[in-house]
Motif scaffolding. Structure first.
Motif, PDB file in Angstrom:
ATOM      1  N   SER A 119       0.810  -1.220   0.000  1.00 26.87           N
ATOM      2  CA  SER A 119       0.000   0.000   0.000  1.00 26.87           C
ATOM      3  C   SER A 119       0.840   1.265   0.000  1.00 26.87           C
ATOM      4  CB  SER A 119      -0.924   0.032   1.206  1.00 26.87           C
ATOM      5  OG  SER A 119      -1.632  -1.158   1.314  1.00 26.87           O
ATOM      6  N   PRO A 142      -6.966  17.171  -8.884  1.00 27.53           N
ATOM      7  CA  PRO A 142      -7.873  16.886  -7.765  1.00 27.53           C
ATOM      8  C   PRO A 142      -8.604  15.544  -7.852  1.00 27.53           C
ATOM      9  CG  PRO A 142      -8.100  19.177  -8.450  1.00 27.53           C
ATOM     10  CD  PRO A 142      -7.267  18.496  -9.503  1.00 27.53           C
ATOM     11  N   ASN A 143      -8.466  14.785  -8.940  1.00 25.95           N
ATOM     12  CA  ASN A 143      -9.015  13.424  -8.930  1.00 25.95           C
ATOM     13  C   ASN A 143      -8.245  12.538  -7.961  1.00 25.95           C
ATOM     14  OD1 ASN A 143     -11.132  13.763 -10.688  1.00 25.95           O
ATOM     15  ND2 ASN A 143      -9.914  13.272 -12.494  1.00 25.95           N
ATOM     16  N   VAL A 154      -4.711  12.466  -0.346  1.00 29.54           N
ATOM     17  CA  VAL A 154      -5.369  13.205   0.733  1.00 29.54           C
ATOM     18  C   VAL A 154      -5.666  12.303   1.927  1.00 29.54           C
ATOM     19  CG1 VAL A 154      -7.785  12.886   0.020  1.00 29.54           C
ATOM     20  CG2 VAL A 154      -7.092  15.011   1.150  1.00 29.54           C
ATOM     21  N   ARG A 188      -3.944   9.100   2.451  1.00 34.15           N
ATOM     22  CA  ARG A 188      -2.966   8.061   2.737  1.00 34.15           C
ATOM     23  C   ARG A 188      -1.558   8.564   2.926  1.00 34.15           C
ATOM     24  NH1 ARG A 188      -4.279   3.336  -1.501  1.00 34.15           N
ATOM     25  NH2 ARG A 188      -2.897   2.193  -0.158  1.00 34.15           N
ATOM     26  N   LEU A 206     -24.918  19.936 -11.696  1.00 35.57           N
ATOM     27  CA  LEU A 206     -24.139  19.206 -10.684  1.00 35.57           C
ATOM     28  C   LEU A 206     -22.827  19.915 -10.338  1.00 35.57           C
ATOM     29  CD1 LEU A 206     -24.743  15.477 -11.706  1.00 35.57           C
ATOM     30  CD2 LEU A 206     -25.871  16.814  -9.931  1.00 35.57           C
ATOM     31  N   PRO A 236     -20.629  21.966  -8.294  1.00 25.97           N
ATOM     32  CA  PRO A 236     -20.859  22.280  -6.880  1.00 25.97           C
ATOM     33  C   PRO A 236     -20.879  23.780  -6.599  1.00 25.97           C
ATOM     34  CG  PRO A 236     -18.631  21.449  -7.203  1.00 25.97           C
ATOM     35  CD  PRO A 236     -19.353  21.262  -8.499  1.00 25.97           C
ATOM     36  N   CYS A 238     -13.176  21.138  -8.940  1.00 30.31           N
ATOM     37  CA  CYS A 238     -13.579  19.808  -8.476  1.00 30.31           C
ATOM     38  C   CYS A 238     -13.343  18.740  -9.528  1.00 30.31           C
ATOM     39  CB  CYS A 238     -15.037  19.818  -8.032  1.00 30.31           C
ATOM     40  SG  CYS A 238     -16.198  19.617  -9.383  1.00 30.31           S
ATOM     41  N   HIS A 274     -15.374  17.752 -11.888  1.00 27.57           N
ATOM     42  CA  HIS A 274     -16.556  17.022 -12.365  1.00 27.57           C
ATOM     43  C   HIS A 274     -16.804  17.244 -13.859  1.00 27.57           C
ATOM     44  CE1 HIS A 274     -20.555  15.375 -12.709  1.00 27.57           C
ATOM     45  NE2 HIS A 274     -21.033  16.541 -13.080  1.00 27.57           N
ATOM     46  N   GLN A 313     -18.161   5.112 -10.286  1.00 30.00           N
ATOM     47  CA  GLN A 313     -17.181   4.110  -9.895  1.00 30.00           C
ATOM     48  C   GLN A 313     -17.415   3.713  -8.443  1.00 30.00           C
ATOM     49  OE1 GLN A 313     -16.588   7.291 -10.530  1.00 30.00           O
ATOM     50  NE2 GLN A 313     -14.604   7.991  -9.789  1.00 30.00           N
ATOM     51  N   GLY A 327      -4.213  -0.294   4.594  1.00 27.05           N
ATOM     52  CA  GLY A 327      -4.703  -0.008   3.248  1.00 27.05           C
ATOM     53  C   GLY A 327      -5.442   1.306   3.171  1.00 27.05           C
ATOM     54  N   ALA A 328      -5.482   2.065   4.273  1.00 22.13           N
ATOM     55  CA  ALA A 328      -6.210   3.331   4.272  1.00 22.13           C
ATOM     56  C   ALA A 328      -7.599   3.136   3.697  1.00 22.13           C
ATOM     57  CB  ALA A 328      -5.442   4.413   3.529  1.00 22.13           C
ATOM     58  N   HIS A 370     -10.232   3.906   4.969  1.00 26.54           N
ATOM     59  CA  HIS A 370     -11.208   4.794   5.589  1.00 26.54           C
ATOM     60  C   HIS A 370     -11.825   5.801   4.642  1.00 26.54           C
ATOM     61  CE1 HIS A 370      -7.164   6.399   6.020  1.00 26.54           C
ATOM     62  NE2 HIS A 370      -7.694   7.596   6.069  1.00 26.54           N
ATOM     63  N   CYS A 371     -11.474   5.780   3.359  1.00 33.75           N
ATOM     64  CA  CYS A 371     -12.092   6.678   2.385  1.00 33.75           C
ATOM     65  C   CYS A 371     -12.586   5.909   1.163  1.00 33.75           C
ATOM     66  CB  CYS A 371     -11.115   7.761   1.958  1.00 33.75           C
ATOM     67  SG  CYS A 371     -10.689   8.891   3.283  1.00 33.75           S
ATOM     68  N   VAL A 410     -12.106   9.647  -2.263  1.00 38.33           N
ATOM     69  CA  VAL A 410     -10.943  10.544  -2.226  1.00 38.33           C
ATOM     70  C   VAL A 410     -10.966  11.602  -3.305  1.00 38.33           C
ATOM     71  CG1 VAL A 410      -9.253   9.094  -1.054  1.00 38.33           C
ATOM     72  CG2 VAL A 410      -9.538   8.863  -3.484  1.00 38.33           C
ATOM     73  N   SER A 411     -11.624  11.363  -4.410  1.00 39.95           N
ATOM     74  CA  SER A 411     -11.592  12.384  -5.463  1.00 39.95           C
ATOM     75  C   SER A 411     -12.372  13.605  -4.987  1.00 39.95           C
ATOM     76  CB  SER A 411     -12.189  11.849  -6.760  1.00 39.95           C
ATOM     77  OG  SER A 411     -13.546  12.248  -6.870  1.00 39.95           O
ATOM     78  N   ASN A 412     -12.148  14.734  -5.672  1.00 42.55           N
ATOM     79  CA  ASN A 412     -12.842  15.970  -5.322  1.00 42.55           C
ATOM     80  C   ASN A 412     -14.062  16.211  -6.198  1.00 42.55           C
ATOM     81  OD1 ASN A 412     -11.146  17.725  -3.258  1.00 42.55           O
ATOM     82  ND2 ASN A 412      -9.743  16.541  -4.506  1.00 42.55           N
ATOM     83  N   SER A 413     -14.341  15.289  -7.101  1.00 48.28           N
ATOM     84  CA  SER A 413     -15.394  15.522  -8.083  1.00 48.28           C
ATOM     85  C   SER A 413     -16.733  15.761  -7.388  1.00 48.28           C
ATOM     86  CB  SER A 413     -15.472  14.308  -9.008  1.00 48.28           C
ATOM     87  OG  SER A 413     -16.339  14.601 -10.073  1.00 48.28           O
ATOM     88  N   LYS A 414     -17.330  16.874  -7.681  1.00 43.73           N
ATOM     89  CA  LYS A 414     -18.587  17.341  -7.079  1.00 43.73           C
ATOM     90  C   LYS A 414     -18.470  17.555  -5.576  1.00 43.73           C
ATOM     91  CE  LYS A 414     -21.657  14.205  -8.426  1.00 43.73           C
ATOM     92  NZ  LYS A 414     -20.870  13.144  -9.045  1.00 43.73           N
ATOM     93  N   PRO A 469     -13.540  14.970  -0.597  1.00 45.85           N
ATOM     94  CA  PRO A 469     -13.171  13.661  -0.061  1.00 45.85           C
ATOM     95  C   PRO A 469     -13.888  13.409   1.264  1.00 45.85           C
ATOM     96  CG  PRO A 469     -11.220  14.848  -0.782  1.00 45.85           C
ATOM     97  CD  PRO A 469     -12.363  15.809  -0.879  1.00 45.85           C
ATOM     98  N   PHE A 495     -14.836  10.404   4.616  1.00 42.07           N
ATOM     99  CA  PHE A 495     -14.588   9.143   5.306  1.00 42.07           C
ATOM    100  C   PHE A 495     -15.717   8.152   5.035  1.00 42.07           C
ATOM    101  CE2 PHE A 495     -12.471  12.003   8.530  1.00 42.07           C
ATOM    102  CZ  PHE A 495     -11.202  11.637   8.169  1.00 42.07           C
ATOM    103  N   TRP A 539     -24.108   9.372 -11.824  1.00 37.27           N
ATOM    104  CA  TRP A 539     -22.875   9.990 -11.328  1.00 37.27           C
ATOM    105  C   TRP A 539     -22.747   9.976  -9.818  1.00 37.27           C
ATOM    106  CZ3 TRP A 539     -21.439  10.038 -16.060  1.00 37.27           C
ATOM    107  CH2 TRP A 539     -22.244  10.583 -17.056  1.00 37.27           C
ATOM    108  N   GLN A 585     -14.281  13.546  17.765  1.00 41.46           N
ATOM    109  CA  GLN A 585     -15.057  13.610  16.531  1.00 41.46           C
ATOM    110  C   GLN A 585     -16.504  13.203  16.756  1.00 41.46           C
ATOM    111  OE1 GLN A 585     -12.130  11.905  16.619  1.00 41.46           O
ATOM    112  NE2 GLN A 585     -10.862  12.406  14.838  1.00 41.46           N
TER     113      GLN A 585
END
Ligand code: HEM
Ligand code: HEM
Ligand code: SF4
Ligand code: SF4
Ligand code: SF4
Ligand code: SF4
Lengths: 418, 357
Positions: free
Chosen positions: A120, A206-207, A213, A215, A264, A266, A287, A289, B161, B174-175, B177-178, B265-269, B272, B274, B310, B344
């Motif tokens: 990992s 950022p993908n 972010v 690990r 969509l 953001p 982002c 998207h 995905q 293996g992290a 948590h995301c 983890v991605s920032n899409s929309k 990231p 947990f 999506w 938390q």
């Protein structure tokens, strides 16, 4: 060969079977046959049969080798010693077959013939050898140009996404940065001298394909500052269905630009009148998207660099953390001196104040973000927080009053000169 | 004897770049996924490269790697790579070469897929094959789950995905948590202190300091030179065992598997996020873990039915609400779901009237 009735049940089914594969190695190597026998025993007992053992390594290094011993050495003598060797992988895990065959020959000669492609952290993990094989194996590796990765309270082998080698979204050269930083920190990689592990992962955009972010203590994520480049005719082609959404990676055959993209977004910074797609780029938060959905129509801008985020680690001990934005934008040009300096400064602050086994993110929680930012000379910026605090319990220092008297911002205990 | 080399670092990646990749480094313009597992990247120069993504068990033999090398020599000019999720990628310069590559991969039982809206390889840890703190195996559960979800590896049938990960203990190497769906081995019993071993094997101050909840104290009988555990405080993390092998905390029947969902983890929309606890415990049932396989299929199926285009798993749950998620997936809500670990926790309690019945 030991009988493995439980493991044998993992030989059926469509996914490639590690059991079938390992049996081939076991046929040639008694120690690997013992490994399968030991694993079968764990399947019966539902308990691990490995233990924390004595410290092993190669001369002059404090990391890269992980000592491993079984608690059943009499029954499985081949696993009495079964140490791991972490071999530092090349950037983006690309290989020639020649180089890989050389590595495999070394591992057949000096170990169990079992490995992880990859661990990992990113390293090639050679699983299982005896103490007396470590030095000869290391000598063969270095002769062929390979070195060990990090382990323990050391700098860990950095890893990166495929970036400019094969991705149009890379905002900097992730492979070169990974290589440069690995070289720069060789000493700290092989000689654990930090309070705990220190990881670096580099994603080009950022993908975040290497999950930087989540690990890595140090997460470097590419970003652009200027405008997304738009090819309006390609947007039309997506709207008309000639181009498939997400480059064809979905079951959907046509994009609805308004619903799938604009609505969509953001930040609601896009608009579409059926002919022209407009983006108010100042309000875009990068982002990805829209770019992900229309890779032939939209491309990130050309004023490129990366954000530096710090602190992520898995849940133990203080609860999971994701990395926090520390430097919202930095240039990322070879030889990446700014990144090297930033990471060294952070490590220095952490080494000075951190307790044994305290990750840098946990130290920030204990001493406060201000303590870190002052120590590394980074000014506060709104990009660093999601939202400001909701309480009036903040501290003031004499330096803040001094700064106030001189008409400066309340930036640091020393007061940034401006 | 030749001079001993140290601190040379890994080889420079430059020597491992496929010629088309080298020539077009930094010049890529766009990509397409022409079928599941087959990516096309097009350069500003007009050059094209096809990458064929192939699943692998990650835990492999040297012969497995050699066979991959044979395939790369035959089809990929002697170059190939691994992805961050343990897949392999072979490179073609001409799509006409694809059928021959496919035939050779099929002959070796290697599946093509893992792109776009698929379930790709499960990032995972070592488990019983090599680690000293696992509650569960890693490779075996991954094999069982991937066998079951195989149809999703080589297709793009999901709303987005779905990324799975497995960690065999709370350390979560293996992290996980995301991840959209995370499989996590859990111990459920406090360590048993082996007093006569502890004094020889362990340093008492570091052992005490290792406990995140402060559950370990010096043994009141100083002559024992040992420690005691306040079992009510212990959360079975195994940290003490890492520091002190005389404190094993394994129990074959009580150990098991937790499922967490909705991370990314991605920032899409959306940012990231947990993964959050869905199922606190499933029995540890080798060799094929049918209960785990069924639980994951159920969550995945309900997601595929319920999510909008999506939407990642976490985005879907966020929209319908967690109370609805537990209902549609038939998962009982328990005390374990309510966070009480450190600071938390209070962030997760509901403070609004925005809930459903
Ligand atoms: C004697 C043989 C030992 C071996 C072979 C060994 C091996 C390991 C390994 C493989 C790790 C994981 C490191 C990584 O993730 O890269 C580890 C972590 C750790 N071990 Fe040991 N260990 C040994 C002894 C000890 C002892 C005696 C102690 C404490 C008194 C100890 C304390 C720790 C701690 C605190 C960690 C966590 C540090 C980290 O993850 O970076 N170990 N050990
Ligand atoms: C008490 C804390 C920990 C201990 C004792 C520990 C121990 C270990 C050990 C023994 C290994 C080697 C497994 C093997 O190859 O046999 C390992 C690997 C690893 N650890 Fe940890 N670990 C700890 C915490 C963590 C944390 C918090 C993270 C992540 C943030 C982490 C990330 C990793 C990674 C990425 C690997 C490589 C796994 C692989 O090869 O797939 N570890 N750890
Ligand atoms: S992180 Fe971004 S630049 Fe890197 S491979 Fe992924 S999509 Fe490409
Ligand atoms: S990158 Fe994201 S925020 Fe920026 S315009 Fe596209 S969808 Fe909107
Ligand atoms: S997750 Fe836990 S058990 Fe699994 S390899 Fe990591 S430390 Fe070992
Ligand atoms: S298992 Fe974890 S919580 Fe329990 S005593 Fe050991 S260190 Fe403390």
């Amino acid at each position: 060969m030991h009988k493995t009735p439980l493991l044998d049940q993992l030989e059926s089914g469509p996914w490639p079977s590690f059991v079938t594969d390992l049996k081939r190695a076991a046929a040639k190597k008694p120690q690997t046959a013992d490994l399968l026998g030991l694993l079968e025993r764990s399947y019966v007992d539902k308990i691990t049969h490995w233990k924390h053992g004595g410290i092993v390594g190669v001369l002059g290094y404090g990391s890269g080798i992980i000592g491993r011993y079984t608690d059943l050495p009499d029954e499985f003598p081949g696993c009495e010693h079964f140490h791991t060797i972490r071999v530092n992988h090349p950037s983006a895990w690309m290989y020639t077959t020649k180089a890989l065959r050389e590595l495999m020959d070394i591992w057949d000669e000096h170990g169990s013939s079992v490995l992880n492609m990859h661990g990992s952290t990113g390293d090639i993990i050679f699983l299982g050898t005896r103490t007396e094989e470590l030095e000869p194996c290391f000598a063969k590796l270095t002769e062929k140009g390979w070195d060990l990765g990090g382990s323990g309270s050391a700098f860990r082998s950095p890893s990166c996404c495929i970036g400019p080698a094969r991705c149009e979204w890379a905002m900097y050269d992730t492979l070169e940065a990974c290589y440069e930083l690995t070289q720069e920190f060789q000493f700290d990689l092989h000689r654990p001298s930090y309070p705990y592990k220190y990881k670096l992962k580099l994603s080009g955009c950022p993908n975040d394909c290497v999950a930087a972010v989540a690990r890595a203590d140090c997460s470097v994520i590419g970003v652009w500052k200027d405008d997304i480049r738009i090819d309006q005719s390609a947007v039309q082609a997506y709207a008309g269905g000639e181009l498939k959404p997400r480059g064809g990676a979905t079951k959907y055959d046509k994009l609805d630009i308004q619903k799938d993209v604009v609505e969509l977004c953001p930040t609601q910074c896009m608009s579409w009148d059926g002919k022209t797609l407009k983006i108010n780029n100042r309000e875009c938060n990068h982002c990805m998207h829209c770019i992900n959905l229309m890779p032939q129509a939209l491309r990130p801008g050309t004023e490129r660099g990366a954000a530096f985020l710090l602190g992520s680690h898995a849940p133990i001990l203080e609860g999971a953390q994701l990395s926090w934005v520390i430097v919202p934008f930095m240039e990322m040009e070879k030889p990446f001196d700014n990144l090297k300096e930033l990471m060294s400064n952070i490590a220095e602050w952490w080494s000075e104040h951190g307790k044994n086994r305290e990750r840098v993110g946990e130290l920030i929680l204990r001493l406060g973000m201000r303590s870190l930012l002052e120590a590394i000379g980074v000014e506060p910026a709104p990009q660093q927080v999601r939202i400001p605090r909701a309480n009036p319990f903040f501290f003031w220092y004499q330096s803040d009053f001094d700064a106030e008297a001189k008409g400066r911002r309340y930036d640091t205990r020393q007061g940034f000169v401006r | 004897m030749t001079e001993r080399k140290t601190d040379i670092g890994p080889p420079h990646y430059g020597q491992f770049l496929h010629p088309v990749i080298k020539a077009n480094y930094g010049k890529w313009k766009y990509h397409e996924i022409i079928e599941p597992g087959v990516l096309l990247h097009v350069s500003e120069t007009g050059d094209k490269i096809y990458s064929v993504r192939v699943g692998s068990p990650r835990l492999v033999s040297t012969d497995f790697v050699r066979e991959a090398c044979d395939i790369a020599d035959k089809h990929s000019q002697g170059y190939f790579r691994f992805t961050s999720r343990h897949n392999m990628e072979f490179f073609l310069t001409d799509l006409a070469q694809l059928p021959a590559l496919k035939a050779d991969l099929a002959a070796k039982g290697l599946p093509i897929g893992g792109t776009g809206h698929s379930v790709t390889s499960i990032v995972h840890t070592q488990g019983w094959v090599h680690c000293h703190t696992p509650a569960i195996d890693a490779s075996g559960i991954v094999k069982a789950v991937m066998d079951d979800l195989f149809e999703y590896f080589g297709s793009h049938e999901l709303p987005a995905q779905v990324r799975l990960a497995l960690a065999c203990c709370l350390n979560m190497c293996g992290a996980v948590h995301c991840s959209d769906i995370a499989i996590c081995g859990v111990h459920r019993t406090p360590p048993k202190v082996l007093h006569d071993k502890l004094r020889h094997l362990c340093e008492i101050p570091t052992t005490i300091a290792s406990c995140p909840t402060g559950a370990i104290r010096p043994h009141p009988d100083k002559s024992l030179k040992s420690v005691i555990v306040n079992e009510e405080r212990c959360m079975y993390c195994g940290n003490c065992y890492t520091m002190c092998p005389a404190m094993p905390c394994f129990d074959a029947e009580k150990g098991g598997i937790a499922i967490l969902v909705g991370g990314k983890v991605s920032n899409s929309k959306t940012p990231p996020a947990f993964s959050r606890l869905a199922i606190p415990w499933i029995p540890n049932n080798p060799p094929r873990w049918p209960e785990v396989v069924a639980a994951i299929r159920k969550i995945l199926t309900k997601y595929a039915e319920g999510a909008n285009k999506w939407e990642r798993v976490g985005e879907w749950i966020e929209r319908i609400g967690w109370e609805r998620f537990f209902e549609v997936c038939d998962i009982p809500f328990t005390f374990q779901h309510i966070d009480d670990y450190k600071f938390q926790a209070y962030d997760t309690y509901r403070t609004s009237m925005h809930f459903k019945f």
